[in-house]
Design an enzyme around this catalytic site. Structure first.
Site, PDB file in Angstrom:
ATOM      1  N   TYR A  15       0.812  -1.221   0.000  1.00 22.54           N
ATOM      2  CA  TYR A  15       0.000   0.000   0.000  1.00 22.54           C
ATOM      3  C   TYR A  15       0.848   1.275   0.000  1.00 22.54           C
ATOM      4  O   TYR A  15       0.370   2.342  -0.373  1.00 22.54           O
ATOM      5  CB  TYR A  15      -0.943   0.033   1.216  1.00 22.54           C
ATOM      6  CG  TYR A  15      -2.002  -1.053   1.219  1.00 22.54           C
ATOM      7  CD1 TYR A  15      -2.160  -1.899   0.120  1.00 22.54           C
ATOM      8  CD2 TYR A  15      -2.851  -1.234   2.292  1.00 22.54           C
ATOM      9  CE1 TYR A  15      -3.114  -2.897   0.122  1.00 22.54           C
ATOM     10  CE2 TYR A  15      -3.818  -2.227   2.292  1.00 22.54           C
ATOM     11  CZ  TYR A  15      -3.940  -3.058   1.208  1.00 22.54           C
ATOM     12  OH  TYR A  15      -4.898  -4.041   1.208  1.00 22.54           O
ATOM     13  N   LYS A  38       3.831 -15.333   2.271  1.00 18.67           N
ATOM     14  CA  LYS A  38       3.758 -16.064   0.998  1.00 18.67           C
ATOM     15  C   LYS A  38       5.207 -16.303   0.570  1.00 18.67           C
ATOM     16  O   LYS A  38       5.664 -15.880  -0.493  1.00 18.67           O
ATOM     17  CB  LYS A  38       2.973 -15.194  -0.008  1.00 18.67           C
ATOM     18  CG  LYS A  38       2.624 -15.861  -1.305  1.00 18.67           C
ATOM     19  CD  LYS A  38       1.503 -16.865  -1.181  1.00 18.67           C
ATOM     20  CE  LYS A  38       1.287 -17.564  -2.513  1.00 18.67           C
ATOM     21  NZ  LYS A  38       0.543 -18.813  -2.411  1.00 18.67           N
ATOM     22  N   ASP A  78      -2.606 -18.180   1.631  1.00 21.75           N
ATOM     23  CA  ASP A  78      -3.745 -18.858   0.996  1.00 21.75           C
ATOM     24  C   ASP A  78      -4.280 -19.969   1.905  1.00 21.75           C
ATOM     25  O   ASP A  78      -5.481 -20.138   2.077  1.00 21.75           O
ATOM     26  CB  ASP A  78      -3.391 -19.385  -0.408  1.00 21.75           C
ATOM     27  CG  ASP A  78      -1.966 -19.886  -0.523  1.00 21.75           C
ATOM     28  OD1 ASP A  78      -1.216 -19.814   0.464  1.00 21.75           O
ATOM     29  OD2 ASP A  78      -1.591 -20.364  -1.612  1.00 21.75           O
ATOM     30  N   ASP A 102      -5.128  -6.977   5.932  1.00 23.37           N
ATOM     31  CA  ASP A 102      -6.351  -6.277   5.551  1.00 23.37           C
ATOM     32  C   ASP A 102      -7.436  -7.302   5.191  1.00 23.37           C
ATOM     33  O   ASP A 102      -8.575  -7.242   5.649  1.00 23.37           O
ATOM     34  CB  ASP A 102      -6.028  -5.380   4.339  1.00 23.37           C
ATOM     35  CG  ASP A 102      -7.122  -4.390   4.053  1.00 23.37           C
ATOM     36  OD1 ASP A 102      -8.114  -4.376   4.788  1.00 23.37           O
ATOM     37  OD2 ASP A 102      -6.993  -3.625   3.077  1.00 23.37           O
ATOM     38  N   ASP A 105     -10.803  -8.917   7.718  1.00 24.58           N
ATOM     39  CA  ASP A 105     -12.222  -8.850   7.338  1.00 24.58           C
ATOM     40  C   ASP A 105     -12.849 -10.247   7.368  1.00 24.58           C
ATOM     41  O   ASP A 105     -14.014 -10.417   7.714  1.00 24.58           O
ATOM     42  CB  ASP A 105     -12.383  -8.228   5.945  1.00 24.58           C
ATOM     43  CG  ASP A 105     -12.513  -6.712   6.048  1.00 24.58           C
ATOM     44  OD1 ASP A 105     -12.038  -6.148   7.052  1.00 24.58           O
ATOM     45  OD2 ASP A 105     -13.091  -6.093   5.130  1.00 24.58           O
TER      46      ASP A 105
END
Ligand code: NAD
Length: 367
Positions: free
Chosen positions: A148, A198, A230, A254, A258
């Site tokens: 970001y 990852k 994942d 992020d 959620d």
């Protein structure tokens, strides 16, 4: 001789924001008043404008006066910002810039999001009871680095072909400091950290793993394991109770946070704390300004109330007062009180204001 009790005084910057922000904030302030006397605390609430409300008043989402007000305070309690009314404004003036600006200004690099399934709400979770029962995890998300914020980012065009690009970067220092926060948090919980990355694909993730392992050596009492993102997103819905503390970088955090919100039944239940190196920490519900229900009395104030409880724990070291609020929330839910987002046909449907009154009353009565 009568023992003189020492009152601890704190200044709290109250940035209610837009939509349901002011509605849920009013209830959090009410509950904070309920702990003052009981736990020898005294709060001075200083209100400031942020988001759309500040755009209307000053033409910008985070005016200098609001930043100054936050600097004068011991902690920041934030509601929510944004709404269709400001959708047309240019990017750098959007209401959400207020929160990004505060994170940047105060160097808030670690976002803590506890996801707890209150037993009374088990039927509000979309996940089967036997899978989600006893869920109590904490996501520690790196907040100021990664994809970001990495540069270069942008678009270019060559030979009529458009390309867009973002850059994922992490320094050793950025990983180290957030890892310490995760391990320290785990020491106060079930002493397990799952570091999510990852590393099979990303260079930043390989550095992430290396640094986290190095930091782990200082916390011999905490067990560390690594998981690919994942797999983690899958495990989160198939076996979420295995997690204690999840430590991860910005983008993965992020998305995973959620996902964890859904497990608990409603986004209206989830608080968060953003910590950094300075004393100015920021506490906010994870939901947005919910313009679809603003002004209807249907907003669930619990995420904001629990954010206030996190503030008592992390900024004011008032663990007893923080626990009293959490117990009051549990009791309110056990007694069947529900706002519309967590109402499943049984129990007593109450408004935002009524839920705040009930939790404040139960907080005062906590043993
Ligand atoms: P949202 O979180 O505001 O709402 C999503 C859904 O959840 C809506 O149906 C809403 O009614 C419901 N909901 C949210 N909080 C609730 C609560 N406390 N009680 C009951 N129901 C609740 O997300 P959105 O609709 O994507 O965004 C609305 C606005 O909020 C946008 O302008 C967005 O940019 C902004 N936003 C702000 C923040 C922030 O201030 N930190 C975070 C996310 C979104």
């Amino acid at each position: 001789m009568l023992e003189r009790r020492k009152i601890r005084m704190y200044k709290i910057a109250v940035l209610a924001g837009d939509g349901i922000g002011p509605e849920v904030m009013a209830e959090a302030v009410k509950v904070l008043h309920a702990v003052e006397k009981k736990f020898d605390l005294e709060f001075d609430f200083l209100e400031g404008l942020a988001g759309g409300a500040a755009i209307d008043a000053y033409g910008m989402p985070l005016p200098e006066s609001t930043v100054k007000l936050c600097e004068e305070c011991d902690a920041v309690l934030f509601g929510a910002v944004g709404g269709p009314r400001w959708d047309g404004v240019e990017g750098r003036l959007r209401p959400e810039r207020a929160i990004l600006g505060l994170r940047k200004h105060f160097g808030l690099y670690a976002n803590l999001r506890p996801a707890v399934l209150f037993p009374a709400l088990i039927d509000a979770s979309p996940i089967k009871r036997e899978i989600v029962e006893k869920l109590d995890l904490l996501i520690v998300r790196e907040l100021t680095g990664g994809l970001y914020f990495g540069t270069p980012k942008g678009r270019d065009e060559s030979g009529g072909k458009v390309r867009a690009f973002d850059t994922m970067t992490y320094t050793e220092h950025e990983i180290e400091r957030v890892a310490h926060i995760a391990f320290k948090a785990a020491q106060k919980r079930k002493k397990r950290v799952t570091s999510v990355d990852k590393a099979n694909v990303l260079e930043t993730s390989r550095l992430w793993r290396e640094v986290v392992e190095k930091v782990a050596r200082a916390y011999a009492d905490v067990e560390l394991c690594h998981m690919y993102v994942d797999n983690c997103s899958m495990q989160m819905v198939t076996s979420p109770v295995q997690f204690d503390v999840i430590l991860t970088e910005n983008t993965f955090g992020d998305i995973l946070s959620d996902e964890s919100a859904v497990l608990t039944g409603s986004i209206g239940m989830l608080p968060s704390a953003s910590l950094g190196d300075k004393k100015h920490y920021l506490y906010e519900p994870t939901h947005g300004s919910a313009p679809d229900i603003a002004g209807t009395g249907r907003a669930n104030p619990i995420a904001c109330i629990l954010s206030a409880s996190l503030m008592l724990e992390y900024s004011f070291q008032a663990a007893d007062a923080s626990t009293a609020i959490k117990q009051a929330v549990t009791k309110a839910l056990d007694e069947g009180y529900r706002t519309s987002d967590i109402y499943t046909g049984t129990g007593k449907l109450v408004s935002t204001n009524e839920m705040g009154d009930i939790i404040a009353r139960l907080t005062e009565r906590c043993p």
